[in-house]
Design a protein around this motif. Structure first.
Motif, PDB file in Angstrom:
ATOM      1  N   PHE A  10      55.046  21.852  43.882  1.00  0.00           N
ATOM      2  CA  PHE A  10      55.397  22.939  42.420  1.00  0.00           C
ATOM      3  C   PHE A  10      54.610  22.352  41.716  1.00  0.00           C
ATOM      4  N   GLU A  12      51.024  22.004  41.305  1.00  0.00           N
ATOM      5  CA  GLU A  12      50.011  22.119  41.927  1.00  0.00           C
ATOM      6  C   GLU A  12      49.850  24.011  41.245  1.00  0.00           C
ATOM      7  N   LEU A  13      51.161  24.424  40.776  1.00  0.00           N
ATOM      8  CA  LEU A  13      50.803  25.913  40.999  1.00  0.00           C
ATOM      9  C   LEU A  13      50.278  25.731  39.400  1.00  0.00           C
ATOM     10  N   SER A  18      50.168  34.210  38.231  1.00  0.00           N
ATOM     11  CA  SER A  18      48.956  33.838  39.245  1.00  0.00           C
ATOM     12  C   SER A  18      49.107  35.365  40.200  1.00  0.00           C
ATOM     13  N   TYR A  22      51.891  34.416  50.581  1.00  0.00           N
ATOM     14  CA  TYR A  22      52.251  33.792  51.297  1.00  0.00           C
ATOM     15  C   TYR A  22      52.903  34.352  52.598  1.00  0.00           C
ATOM     16  N   VAL A  29      53.009  35.918  41.047  1.00  0.00           N
ATOM     17  CA  VAL A  29      53.953  34.760  41.310  1.00  0.00           C
ATOM     18  C   VAL A  29      53.765  34.418  39.203  1.00  0.00           C
ATOM     19  N   VAL A  31      55.169  31.297  36.611  1.00  0.00           N
ATOM     20  CA  VAL A  31      55.784  29.956  36.849  1.00  0.00           C
ATOM     21  C   VAL A  31      56.166  29.532  35.070  1.00  0.00           C
ATOM     22  N   LEU A  42      60.591  30.137  38.112  1.00  0.00           N
ATOM     23  CA  LEU A  42      59.930  30.217  38.708  1.00  0.00           C
ATOM     24  C   LEU A  42      60.017  31.900  39.226  1.00  0.00           C
ATOM     25  N   VAL A  81      57.298  27.621  48.001  1.00  0.00           N
ATOM     26  CA  VAL A  81      56.563  26.362  47.364  1.00  0.00           C
ATOM     27  C   VAL A  81      55.826  25.749  48.009  1.00  0.00           C
ATOM     28  N   TYR A  84      52.962  29.156  50.185  1.00  0.00           N
ATOM     29  CA  TYR A  84      52.159  30.069  48.723  1.00  0.00           C
ATOM     30  C   TYR A  84      51.092  28.849  48.241  1.00  0.00           C
ATOM     31  N   ARG A  85      49.551  30.003  48.087  1.00  0.00           N
ATOM     32  CA  ARG A  85      48.356  29.339  48.396  1.00  0.00           C
ATOM     33  C   ARG A  85      47.954  30.417  47.065  1.00  0.00           C
ATOM     34  N   PRO A  86      47.763  30.018  45.508  1.00  0.00           N
ATOM     35  CA  PRO A  86      46.797  30.887  45.273  1.00  0.00           C
ATOM     36  C   PRO A  86      45.954  30.650  45.123  1.00  0.00           C
TER      37      PRO A  86
END
Length: 88
Positions: A10, A12-13, A18, A22, A29, A31, A42, A81, A84-86
């Motif tokens: 979390f 790192e998000l 963004s 996922y 997303v 945040v 989120l 969480v 997920y890869r932004p």
């Protein structure tokens, strides 16, 4: 839930909006984090579908965290969480 992994993921998000991937699907997303780090949220929406992920995360002065999913299971929130890869 392995709290340390969830907390690290979390953290790192990126704050704000963004987009990323996922489970092979694209999500938008948002945040939000309070300045003192005690109130976090989120909200994620699948861009080409109808899936949603939403939660609030509260941290109290003792260091404990309280995860409050919005009308979904905590397992779904944690899985999102962690995976997920932004976009870069």
């Amino acid at each position: 839930m392995e709290r340390a992994k969830f907390d690290a993921a979390f953290k790192e998000l990126p704050e704000g909006y963004s987009e990323g991937i996922y489970d092979g699907r694209r999500f938008g997303v948002t945040v939000r984090r309070s300045k003192d780090g005690r109130r976090n949220s989120l909200f994620a929406r699948e861009l080409a579908g109808s899936d949603l992920i939403s939660f609030n995360l509260y941290r109290v002065s003792s260091g404990k965290a309280s995860l409050k999913p919005c009308e979904m299971s905590a397992d779904k929130v944690v899985a999102f969480v962690l995976s997920y890869r932004p976009d870069a």
